[in-house]
Scaffold this active site. Sequence first.
Site, short mmCIF file in Angstrom:
data_model
loop_
_atom_site.label_atom_id
_atom_site.label_comp_id
_atom_site.label_asym_id
_atom_site.label_seq_id
_atom_site.Cartn_x
_atom_site.Cartn_y
_atom_site.Cartn_z
N SER A 30 -3.32 -9.14 -8.38
CA SER A 30 -2.81 -8.15 -9.33
C SER A 30 -3.67 -8.23 -10.59
O SER A 30 -4.89 -8.09 -10.52
CB SER A 30 -1.33 -8.42 -9.60
OG SER A 30 -0.78 -7.41 -10.39
N HIS A 69 -3.04 -4.63 -6.73
CA HIS A 69 -2.24 -3.67 -7.50
C HIS A 69 -3.15 -2.79 -8.35
O HIS A 69 -4.06 -3.30 -9.00
CB HIS A 69 -1.28 -4.40 -8.44
CG HIS A 69 -0.20 -5.15 -7.71
ND1 HIS A 69 0.61 -6.06 -8.35
CD2 HIS A 69 0.20 -5.13 -6.42
CE1 HIS A 69 1.47 -6.56 -7.48
NE2 HIS A 69 1.23 -6.02 -6.30
N ASP A 81 4.99 -10.52 -6.83
CA ASP A 81 4.67 -9.97 -5.53
C ASP A 81 3.79 -10.97 -4.76
O ASP A 81 2.96 -11.66 -5.34
CB ASP A 81 3.92 -8.64 -5.71
CG ASP A 81 3.76 -7.88 -4.41
OD1 ASP A 81 4.50 -8.16 -3.45
OD2 ASP A 81 2.89 -7.00 -4.36
#
Lengths: 192, 281
Positions: A13, A40, A132
């Site tokens: 991310s 992401h 996540d």
Amino acid sequence: MTTGCGIVAMGASWGGVHALGVVLAAVPADLPAPVVIAQHRGEDGPAGLAPVLGRRSALRVVEATDKQAMRAGHAYLAPPGYHLLVERGALALSTDEKERFSRPSIDVLFDSVASAYAEEAIGVILTGASDDGAAGLARIRHSGGLTVVQEPATAERRRMPDAALAAVNAHRILALDEIAPFLVKVCAEGGP
Amino acid sequence: MAEPRPPVRRRDLEAVEIDLLAEGIYEAYGFDFRRYSRPSFRRRIWRRVEAEGLSSISELLARVLHDPPCMQRFLSDLSVNVSAMFRDPAFFRVFRAKVVPLLRTYPFVRIWNAGCSTGEETLSVAIVLKEAGLYDRTRIYATDMSEATVEQARTLTYPINKMREYTANYIEAGGTRSFSEYYAADGERVMFHPSLAENVVFAQHNLVTDRSFNEFHVILCRNVMIYFDRVLQEHVHKLLYDSLTHFGVLGLGGRETIELVSHRDAYVPLDETARLYRKVA
């Protein structure tokens, strides 16, 4: 019992573009497994990430297309706005709801990798300011796959590696520049 | 005497359960999920297992067989193709620039929005055609496999908190009016203007088990077939091909490719990036 190297799944991310660049730049073209990546990024962001990463890597880095066959020597990026999933040998996409505010979701990718590849899966969690990937990495671990987490102190944002380590007794905690050599070694030797 | 067979492994058991679930639903209800894309189907199955408070796929099979409302809930899960108005604004920009001029050459236009879900894409197309002055000679057939989903689409209502995103998409898609002209707010919901649905026929239709029902100048089937495996994609592509007029336009999702389908040679790209193709053979 891990048996190595059917697929390498990476999740990242915040800070991930740099971190993925470092890992991919050190992976040779003859890595025997395909690489799948959930990074992401904004829903309508420019589709320029694949060429950016590809310029630095011996792998062919491409954005995933639905039902595309996976091949070794390639890295497949989840497109913005889609979840990337795998079945054995092929990619699949979905536009299902965001998971943990993310689409692509690392958990969704890793869960499908665990289901399709079990002990032949390698999961890698890199930098990020998100939780996540922790559940997905746990699924890979539970299915007998090999789990790697970037050493949080070397991560641009340590929340995601911290969350992964809280959820998983990872096989390896590695500094960013140790990850690619480890993957190469595991794939050459068929085990950690 | 035969050796006892070794026990199957866990993930193989899961595959067996998924097969049985799909088979059971097909036999009992006629909905055919047997060739759904396995990774997505599996994921939606587990979501329903959890939502029902169950712990295995086999338990879900028992419940959908004996409890039709549970089947309806599962069907809604499987039908909902999470969408947004003007999702992928670049697609609609290209649609305005390249499809609308083609449609102007027809006295009457038939469009099929296949897999319309709750109608976001249908209304987006309706708005584009209104603004192009083509809506009055257009009929849009918007279909989905779930009657409940179609029913929802007919209400033309959406959560008000989506309007910021939809407005931004509309502007990026080349919209020049005030997007709020198209709807009226009512508490937490907005309702789009009924005139947008005047020439829309919302109907239940199953791409997997139903046949072609008309000939269309445009078919939009975007991010629907990603939920199908390649065998089923092939089947649905034949249905779409059979439902397109010569020189008709097929629109797919931005990450779908026509290259894996045997009908690929029947199409030429109208715009490759927007995944818009013209039927030429």
